[in-house]
Design an enzyme around this catalytic site. Structure first.
Site, short mmCIF file in Angstrom:
data_model
loop_
_atom_site.label_atom_id
_atom_site.label_comp_id
_atom_site.label_asym_id
_atom_site.label_seq_id
_atom_site.Cartn_x
_atom_site.Cartn_y
_atom_site.Cartn_z
N CYS A 125 5.23 45.18 11.68
CA CYS A 125 4.13 44.44 12.29
C CYS A 125 4.32 42.93 12.13
O CYS A 125 3.40 42.16 12.43
CB CYS A 125 2.79 44.88 11.70
SG CYS A 125 2.63 44.57 9.92
N GLU A 136 4.58 57.86 0.18
CA GLU A 136 3.45 56.97 0.43
C GLU A 136 2.68 56.76 -0.87
O GLU A 136 2.41 57.71 -1.61
CB GLU A 136 2.54 57.58 1.49
CG GLU A 136 1.17 56.94 1.64
CD GLU A 136 1.23 55.48 2.00
OE1 GLU A 136 0.46 54.69 1.43
OE2 GLU A 136 2.06 55.10 2.86
#
Length: 384
Positions: free
Chosen positions: A343, A271
């Site tokens: 998404c 990340e």
């Protein structure tokens, strides 16, 4: 769901509000299936599951409020076309705890004399108020300020606020530039506690994620819980020993897969947000899980690491998707299974077109964003 703001034309963010919720869900699933129509589906696999519905209102765990108006009468909401504040503190999307907290926070703005930032005039201090509520009802409150000028007053009146509301984490973010950017790089912690525990009731083994001020978490806790539960259920049939989770955030997928009751997995999360990595490491340590987290660019790490290739690759990229470089690497990697959470079904379709070695085993739409056309889709891919 009825909304006075929408009916009065004050706010039109919920573009699908006039559409019955059941129809919204059907349309989202149909649009996703259409976007992925050219991706092969293994005829022997389970294929598409029923969509995961959300509550129609009261589901958002985060309020992102532009602060306008005056010190005496602050508005919490959005700006109108002229750059003036429009108050939306009674927005029906927010969880009840947020709904109750916003008037108190407006009172705190008055007490601390936090002058709302006047966009047309380019003066004032307080730009945004960002509030997150945990499943246990605790709050994280962040004030986005133009400078550090208001910090002494904020600190002086913080004890009053802590008496009124269950605030566990409070911080000030400094964003000095006059542009449409939600927050800046500098964060000033105002409480001793730095992480908000997000306790999710995923069946099998509960996981408590640790959310820090500048890290991201899904805005719909109930549907996020179902997202991780679905991932754990699907992956349980694969029994992977080594898992990579790229774009791992605060560790939602990585920690839930590491915590599966039957698992003896080594999970590595990657990340770019160092704040998110700090929170993910803390969560793994508190739960004694075999999950390690690396702060770095997902593409650079995956394409240069000496780590052995995983049995399962998890990717949860931003709206733009994986992009050509990472999708191409996945295609050539030989990784047997990929769990992709997206998404945006359009960018997902583009990425899967660049990964023709993979076919869909399972797919599911999860409605993270009712009253809009946005949604999450989870697909499990296996190499043919």
């Amino acid at each position: 769901m009825r909304c006075g703001y929408f009916e009065a034309g004050v706010c039109r963010s919920c573009t699908q509000l006039p559409v019955p919720y059941a129809e919204q869900l059907v349309a989202k699933e149909a649009a996703t299936r259409a976007a992925l129509a050219d991706v092969p589906v293994d005829p022997t696999a389970p294929g598409w599951e029923d969509a995961a519905a959300s509550r129609e209102e009261g589901f958002r765990n985060k309020a992102k409020m532009v602060v306008g108006g005056t010190v005496e009468e602050p508005t919490l909401g959005i700006l109108d076309p002229r750059g003036h504040g429009v108050d939306l503190r009674h927005c029906g999307l927010h969880e009840p705890g947020l709904h109750a907290a916003l008037p108190v926070l407006a009172d705190h703005v008055r007490r601390a004399r936090l002058t709302p930032y006047d966009v047309p005039g380019r003066r004032g201090e307080l730009k945004h108020l960002l509030v997150t509520i945990s499943p246990d009802g605790e709050l994280m409150v962040r004030w986005v300020l133009r400078s550090t000028e208001a910090l002494p007053r904020l600190r002086k009146h913080l004890p009053w606020l802590l008496e009124q509301l269950p605030v566990s984490v409070a911080s000030a973010n400094i964003q000095p530039e006059h542009k449409a950017v939600l927050e800046g790089p500098e964060e000033v912690l105002l409480t001793e506690q730095a992480t908000l525990p997000m306790r999710l009731d995923v069946p099998g083994h509960p996981v408590v994620l640790q959310l820090r001020p500048q890290s991201f978490f899904q805005t719909n806790t109930a549907v996020a819980t179902e997202l991780y539960a679905t991932a754990r259920r699907w992956v349980g049939d694969l029994e992977p020993r080594r898992v990579w989770d790229l774009y791992s955030g605060v560790g939602g997928f990585a920690l839930h897969l590491a915590a599966a009751p039957e698992a003896q997995r080594l999970v590595t999360g990657v990340e770019i947000s160092e704040e998110a990595v700090v929170g993910a490491r803390r969560a793994a340590r508190l739960a004694d899980l075999r999950a390690d987290f690396v702060a770095g660019d997902a593409v650079a790490w995956a394409t240069t690491t000496d780590e052995p290739r995983p049995d399962l690759l998890v990717v949860n990229p931003p709206r733009r998707g994986l992009g050509a470089d990472l999708a191409g690497w996945v295609e050539a990697s030989g990784v047997p299974s990929v769990l992709y959470s997206s998404c945006h079904s359009g960018s997902l379709a583009r990425d899967l077109a660049a990964m023709p070695a993979y076919s869909i085993q399972r797919a599911r739409v999860l409605d993270m964003f009712p009253q809009t056309t946005h949604h999450e889709v989870l697909v499990l891919l296996t190499r043919g």
